[in-house]
Each structure stands twice: as C-alpha cells, then as structure tokens.
Design a protein around this motif. Structure first.
Motif, PDB file in Angstrom:
ATOM      1  N   VAL A 169     -46.511   2.797  29.815  1.00  0.00           N
ATOM      2  CA  VAL A 169     -45.861   2.665  31.153  1.00  0.00           C
ATOM      3  C   VAL A 169     -45.873   1.117  31.491  1.00  0.00           C
ATOM      4  O   VAL A 169     -44.955   0.755  32.194  1.00  0.00           O
ATOM      5  N   MET A 170     -47.053   0.481  31.302  1.00  0.00           N
ATOM      6  CA  MET A 170     -46.963  -0.925  31.758  1.00  0.00           C
ATOM      7  C   MET A 170     -45.989  -1.824  31.254  1.00  0.00           C
ATOM      8  O   MET A 170     -45.234  -2.579  32.058  1.00  0.00           O
ATOM      9  N   PRO A 171     -45.396  -1.836  30.103  1.00  0.00           N
ATOM     10  CA  PRO A 171     -44.381  -2.621  29.733  1.00  0.00           C
ATOM     11  C   PRO A 171     -43.168  -2.279  30.373  1.00  0.00           C
ATOM     12  O   PRO A 171     -42.251  -3.149  30.574  1.00  0.00           O
ATOM     13  N   VAL A 174     -44.022   6.244  35.810  1.00  0.00           N
ATOM     14  CA  VAL A 174     -45.007   5.837  36.878  1.00  0.00           C
ATOM     15  C   VAL A 174     -45.540   6.532  37.912  1.00  0.00           C
ATOM     16  O   VAL A 174     -46.821   6.620  38.082  1.00  0.00           O
ATOM     17  N   GLU A 175     -44.680   7.542  38.314  1.00  0.00           N
ATOM     18  CA  GLU A 175     -45.145   8.528  39.228  1.00  0.00           C
ATOM     19  C   GLU A 175     -46.133   9.562  38.626  1.00  0.00           C
ATOM     20  O   GLU A 175     -47.289   9.721  39.150  1.00  0.00           O
ATOM     21  N   GLY A 176     -45.750   9.714  37.269  1.00  0.00           N
ATOM     22  CA  GLY A 176     -46.786  10.606  36.653  1.00  0.00           C
ATOM     23  C   GLY A 176     -48.019  10.133  36.654  1.00  0.00           C
ATOM     24  O   GLY A 176     -48.826  10.506  36.661  1.00  0.00           O
ATOM     25  N   LEU A 177     -48.011   8.676  35.928  1.00  0.00           N
ATOM     26  CA  LEU A 177     -49.315   8.023  35.800  1.00  0.00           C
ATOM     27  C   LEU A 177     -49.936   8.082  37.272  1.00  0.00           C
ATOM     28  O   LEU A 177     -51.229   8.207  37.190  1.00  0.00           O
ATOM     29  N   SER A 178     -49.433   7.605  38.191  1.00  0.00           N
ATOM     30  CA  SER A 178     -49.996   7.474  39.518  1.00  0.00           C
ATOM     31  C   SER A 178     -50.666   8.864  39.970  1.00  0.00           C
ATOM     32  O   SER A 178     -51.932   8.761  40.321  1.00  0.00           O
TER      33      SER A 178
END
Length: 96
Positions: A43-45, A58-62
């Motif tokens: 996700v970061m890149p 990003v929402e999933g990771l959050s």
C-alpha cells in the motif's frame, strides 16, 4: 532492535517446535503479522494516489491495523492518560 527473522528461519523454528502448542501459536501470530507488513508494504508506494483501488487498499489496511490488539490497547492507554490528566487538572485547581 534485533534483525527480523526470515521465512526460512521461521520455518526452521517451526520444524523444531511442532509438538509445542504455545510455540506454534506464537509462530501463527508471527505469520499473521508478517502478512500485515506485506500488505502495508504494497500500500505504501501508492499512498499519494487517489484512485479507487488505492483508496480501497488504504481503507482495508487501516481497518486491519485498527483491529490489532496493540493498536486498540495503545488507544485505550492514550485515552486513559488523557482522562487522568484532566482529572488531575481539576483536582489541582483552587476551589472557590
């Protein structure tokens, strides 16, 4: 901080500890946390992009991170510290 263990090192530890339930439980937790790290690395890149796929990632990771016990415990500790600070501030004020 020590060097992170590689997948091969983790597999070697697993092979030596197959009969130990607690060790296997810890290794499953390490595997789960490694999966979160891989997700974060993917996700970061893309963080600055605003396309739908990135927003979804990003929402999933959050959501994954918000559900982590260490995050919820840290949030609880932070809120508790804030309440304690407010409470101490009230007790420190002179009464009229």
């Amino acid at each position: 901080m020590k060097q992170p263990l590689t997948l091969d090192q983790l597999r070697t530890i697993e092979e030596r500890n197959l009969k130990y339930h607690d060790a296997m439980t810890l290794l499953r937790e390490v595997k789960r946390l490694r999966a979160i790290v891989v997700t974060a690395a993917r996700v970061m890149p893309r963080w600055g992009m605003a396309d739908d796929e990135t927003v979804e990632m990003v929402e999933g990771l959050s959501n994954i991170l918000d559900a982590e016990p260490c995050v919820t415990e840290a949030e609880f500790d932070r809120l508790q510290a804030g309440r304690d600070e407010i409470s101490q501030g009230r007790n420190a004020r002179p009464r009229r």
